[in-house]
Design a protein around this motif. Sequence first.
Motif, PDB file in Angstrom:
ATOM      1  N   VAL A  50       0.886  -1.158  -0.162  1.00 19.91           N
ATOM      2  CA  VAL A  50       0.497   0.417  -0.266  1.00 19.91           C
ATOM      3  C   VAL A  50       0.643   1.185   0.155  1.00 19.91           C
ATOM      4  N   SER A  51       0.804   1.988  -0.771  1.00 22.37           N
ATOM      5  CA  SER A  51       1.309   3.203  -1.093  1.00 22.37           C
ATOM      6  C   SER A  51       1.163   4.858   0.160  1.00 22.37           C
ATOM      7  N   GLU A  52       2.296   5.317   0.074  1.00 20.23           N
ATOM      8  CA  GLU A  52       2.679   6.312   0.965  1.00 20.23           C
ATOM      9  C   GLU A  52       1.285   7.249   1.021  1.00 20.23           C
ATOM     10  N   GLU A  53       1.275   7.390  -0.409  1.00 23.78           N
ATOM     11  CA  GLU A  53       0.492   8.327  -0.587  1.00 23.78           C
ATOM     12  C   GLU A  53      -1.063   7.928   0.038  1.00 23.78           C
ATOM     13  N   ASP A  54      -2.120   6.592  -0.143  1.00 22.48           N
ATOM     14  CA  ASP A  54      -2.859   6.008   0.536  1.00 22.48           C
ATOM     15  C   ASP A  54      -3.015   5.888   1.803  1.00 22.48           C
ATOM     16  N   ILE A  55      -2.223   5.729   2.592  1.00 22.33           N
ATOM     17  CA  ILE A  55      -2.052   5.402   4.135  1.00 22.33           C
ATOM     18  C   ILE A  55      -1.785   7.184   4.844  1.00 22.33           C
ATOM     19  N   ASN A  56      -1.527   7.878   4.265  1.00 20.77           N
ATOM     20  CA  ASN A  56      -1.474   8.834   4.668  1.00 20.77           C
ATOM     21  C   ASN A  56      -2.671   9.954   3.982  1.00 20.77           C
ATOM     22  N   ARG A  57      -4.181   9.433   3.375  1.00 17.55           N
ATOM     23  CA  ARG A  57      -5.302  10.282   3.405  1.00 17.55           C
ATOM     24  C   ARG A  57      -5.955   9.226   4.225  1.00 17.55           C
ATOM     25  N   MET A  61      -8.437  10.843   7.347  1.00 22.14           N
ATOM     26  CA  MET A  61      -9.655  10.959   7.888  1.00 22.14           C
ATOM     27  C   MET A  61      -9.997  10.288   8.671  1.00 22.14           C
ATOM     28  N   PHE A  62      -8.553   9.041   8.950  1.00 22.95           N
ATOM     29  CA  PHE A  62      -8.635   9.349  10.893  1.00 22.95           C
ATOM     30  C   PHE A  62      -8.398  10.529  11.918  1.00 22.95           C
ATOM     31  N   GLU A  63      -8.325  10.874  11.640  1.00 24.24           N
ATOM     32  CA  GLU A  63      -7.711  12.117  12.294  1.00 24.24           C
ATOM     33  C   GLU A  63      -9.278  13.214  12.604  1.00 24.24           C
ATOM     34  N   ARG A  64      -9.450  13.276  10.904  1.00 26.59           N
ATOM     35  CA  ARG A  64     -10.764  13.924  11.070  1.00 26.59           C
ATOM     36  C   ARG A  64     -11.808  13.383  11.736  1.00 26.59           C
ATOM     37  N   ILE A  65     -11.841  12.131  12.274  1.00 26.79           N
ATOM     38  CA  ILE A  65     -12.993  11.881  12.357  1.00 26.79           C
ATOM     39  C   ILE A  65     -13.170  11.841  14.197  1.00 26.79           C
ATOM     40  N   CYS A  66     -11.286  11.417  14.105  1.00 33.54           N
ATOM     41  CA  CYS A  66     -11.465  11.795  15.760  1.00 33.54           C
ATOM     42  C   CYS A  66     -11.581  13.281  16.528  1.00 33.54           C
ATOM     43  N   ARG A  67     -11.680  14.542  15.637  1.00 29.56           N
ATOM     44  CA  ARG A  67     -11.715  15.732  16.006  1.00 29.56           C
ATOM     45  C   ARG A  67     -13.714  15.914  16.057  1.00 29.56           C
ATOM     46  N   LYS A  68     -14.013  14.693  15.915  1.00 31.18           N
ATOM     47  CA  LYS A  68     -15.272  15.156  15.068  1.00 31.18           C
ATOM     48  C   LYS A  68     -16.165  15.664  14.601  1.00 31.18           C
ATOM     49  N   GLU A  69     -15.459  16.141  13.190  1.00 30.39           N
ATOM     50  CA  GLU A  69     -15.028  17.072  12.124  1.00 30.39           C
ATOM     51  C   GLU A  69     -16.288  16.086  11.470  1.00 30.39           C
ATOM     52  N   VAL A  70     -16.329  14.153  11.360  1.00 29.02           N
ATOM     53  CA  VAL A  70     -17.800  13.512   9.943  1.00 29.02           C
ATOM     54  C   VAL A  70     -17.932  13.349  11.028  1.00 29.02           C
ATOM     55  N   LYS A  71     -19.258  12.654  11.080  1.00 27.59           N
ATOM     56  CA  LYS A  71     -19.617  12.094  11.174  1.00 27.59           C
ATOM     57  C   LYS A  71     -20.401  10.383  10.401  1.00 27.59           C
ATOM     58  N   ILE A  72     -20.061   8.921  10.704  1.00 26.31           N
ATOM     59  CA  ILE A  72     -20.107   8.359   9.894  1.00 26.31           C
ATOM     60  C   ILE A  72     -21.255   7.414  10.541  1.00 26.31           C
ATOM     61  N   PHE A 101     -16.096   0.827   9.854  1.00 23.25           N
ATOM     62  CA  PHE A 101     -15.986   2.025   8.840  1.00 23.25           C
ATOM     63  C   PHE A 101     -16.459   1.720   7.368  1.00 23.25           C
ATOM     64  N   GLN A 102     -17.812   1.157   6.689  1.00 25.65           N
ATOM     65  CA  GLN A 102     -18.121   0.703   5.635  1.00 25.65           C
ATOM     66  C   GLN A 102     -18.511   1.729   4.666  1.00 25.65           C
ATOM     67  N   GLU A 106     -13.785   7.127   2.161  1.00 25.81           N
ATOM     68  CA  GLU A 106     -11.803   6.973   1.618  1.00 25.81           C
ATOM     69  C   GLU A 106     -11.314   5.484   2.645  1.00 25.81           C
ATOM     70  N   LEU A 107     -11.904   5.708   3.800  1.00 23.39           N
ATOM     71  CA  LEU A 107     -11.590   4.737   4.753  1.00 23.39           C
ATOM     72  C   LEU A 107     -12.017   3.001   3.579  1.00 23.39           C
ATOM     73  N   PHE A 108     -13.081   3.418   3.090  1.00 20.43           N
ATOM     74  CA  PHE A 108     -13.411   2.004   2.193  1.00 20.43           C
ATOM     75  C   PHE A 108     -12.844   1.685   1.719  1.00 20.43           C
ATOM     76  N   ARG A 109     -12.168   2.954   0.941  1.00 18.75           N
ATOM     77  CA  ARG A 109     -11.259   2.432  -0.295  1.00 18.75           C
ATOM     78  C   ARG A 109     -10.235   2.053  -0.497  1.00 18.75           C
ATOM     79  N   TYR A 110     -10.102   1.663   1.284  1.00 16.63           N
ATOM     80  CA  TYR A 110      -9.251   0.342   1.470  1.00 16.63           C
ATOM     81  C   TYR A 110      -9.277  -1.161   0.981  1.00 16.63           C
ATOM     82  N   CYS A 111     -10.294  -1.235   2.111  1.00 17.82           N
ATOM     83  CA  CYS A 111     -11.165  -2.854   0.837  1.00 17.82           C
ATOM     84  C   CYS A 111     -11.420  -2.693  -0.538  1.00 17.82           C
ATOM     85  N   THR A 112     -11.142  -1.435  -1.418  1.00 21.18           N
ATOM     86  CA  THR A 112     -11.217  -2.256  -2.402  1.00 21.18           C
ATOM     87  C   THR A 112     -10.270  -1.982  -3.868  1.00 21.18           C
TER      88      THR A 112
END
Length: 315
Positions: A50-57, A61-72, A101-102, A106-112
């Motif tokens: 898995v590329s560094e670019e994908d992992i950074n993305r 998103m993980f950090e945004r979720i933790c800051r409650k900027e998005v609700k899933i 996180f289905q 963005e996170l689910f993109r990992y699964c695809t």
Amino acid sequence: MFYSFASVQLFRITRGRSISKLYTLDNDILSPEQRLSYEENGFIVVKGLVSEEDINRFREMFERICRKEVKIPGLIMMRDVSNNRSEFIPDQKTVSKLQDFQEEPELFRYCTLPQILKYVECFTGPNIMAMHTMLINKPPDTGEKTSRHPMHQDLHYFPFRPADRIVCSWTAMERINRQNGCLVVLPGSHQGILKEHDYPEWEGGVNKMFHGIRDYNPNHPRVHLEMEKGDTVFFHPLLIHGSGMNKTQGFRKAISCHYASSECYYIDVSGTSQENIALEVKGIAERKYGLDNSITFEDTWAVRGRLVQGDRINM
């Protein structure tokens, strides 16, 4: 590419000896060495998948979720049991795991990711369901050893079979070693049976749903999977594994997905060693979503499963 669901009957000559193919399907992706390793050990590690670019993305998103900027919808944010005693502040330092996180694209993109699915297909066949998603943020241990994960088999949590058509992909989001709590596996343990699990009796407490095996052999040879950012391990759901304490001051991140062939089928776990986790999961779902007790353990999985390749057949 030819696949046989009854791969148990197939044989291949590898390194001059006959290897019964119980756990892999005919494919042109795995090298003979990788295939032999999975058959005998129950896991393989693919470097830099898995590329560094994908992992950074994914990290962003993980950090945004933790800051409650998005609700899933359906997302579960878990905290280490040692942090549950402190005041909650919306920050990644208080979240030990994201689960389910289905519904987050963005996170689910990992699964695809195509490079992930091409390996998954070697174990599940071409019709693939993403069944369980996690982003683990193992915290620095507070001294109570709660950052450990007891030795367990993932199949304990799954009411679907056959086990040999299920596989996990687990990708390191940074350098992972014994100091920050890398995975530890018991090679060859996937050839055994599903063992009885329950909460271990640890003095510092145990995280929610961290069930462990009651009677595994502590003298079984172990392998510590030290990995670099982007490395990915694929492993069988009966492989006994866990992770140690995070003895560093940083957080150890990994992202993972459990896949199953859509030809798998649900089973009733009532009266089996899985009944304890089934009752626990049902109770959580009933409280979280205000459901009545007619919901089944299988229902809690069916709503999470997503087709990521091929046709949806049974699951």
